[in-house]
Design an enzyme around this catalytic site. Structure first.
Site, PDB file in Angstrom:
ATOM      1  N   HIS A 123       0.837  -1.200   0.000  1.00 57.17           N
ATOM      2  CA  HIS A 123       0.000   0.000   0.000  1.00 57.17           C
ATOM      3  C   HIS A 123       0.869   1.245   0.000  1.00 57.17           C
ATOM      4  O   HIS A 123       1.890   1.314   0.663  1.00 57.17           O
ATOM      5  CB  HIS A 123      -0.996   0.014   1.162  1.00 57.17           C
ATOM      6  N   LEU A 124       0.430   2.192  -0.803  1.00 60.36           N
ATOM      7  CA  LEU A 124       1.098   3.473  -0.947  1.00 60.36           C
ATOM      8  C   LEU A 124       0.303   4.508  -0.163  1.00 60.36           C
ATOM      9  O   LEU A 124      -0.903   4.639  -0.364  1.00 60.36           O
ATOM     10  CB  LEU A 124       1.143   3.867  -2.429  1.00 60.36           C
TER      11      LEU A 124
END
Length: 140
Positions: free
Chosen positions: A97-98
């Site tokens: 996840h960014l």
């Protein structure tokens, strides 16, 4: 993947405030934001870390990250954004996840993640050489 909260969000089994949705990625608000608008971008396919991201997902993932970073300024009036991801260490959910966080000068976010250090004489060259070798730059 069973037991992965982000996979459950992607599947629609867990509610989330979705802000971006494509065939390959999903962006949704973090439930514990650094600042309001803090968005998490995940590949729909369960991928644990950036090194695990399949080649066919690299462009869609990065393109969506760019769109979210732009949206922080156009939609929220921020001056910029903070974009980051963890791989294993400090990765609270083992699904890539960014984080895309709106930023404004003077917002109080300082030293958020990283203490700073210095290289000793000659040490920077040694580290650069080791990394060049690992990424194959020495063969070019």
């Amino acid at each position: 993947m069973t037991g992965c909260v982000f996979c459950s969000i992607v599947a629609g089994e867990v509610d989330a405030e979705v802000v971006l949705e494509t065939d390959h990625v999903l962006g949704f608000l973090d439930t514990r934001p650094v600042f309001k608008g803090h968005t998490l971008l995940v590949p729909r396919e369960h991928v644990e870390t950036l090194p695990d991201l399949p080649a066919f997902l690299r462009d869609p993932f990065l393109e969506a990250g760019q769109r979210l970073a732009t949206a922080m300024t156009t939609a929220l009036g921020s001056q910029g954004s903070f974009v980051a991801m963890n791989n294993v260490v400090s990765q609270s959910v083992p699904h890539l996840h960014l984080h895309v966080v709106p930023r404004t000068k003077g917002d109080g976010l300082r030293g958020f993640f990283w203490p700073r250090t210095r290289y000793e004489d000659g040490e920077a060259g040694e580290y650069a050489g080791r990394l060049r070798s690992a990424v194959g730059a020495d063969q070019a």
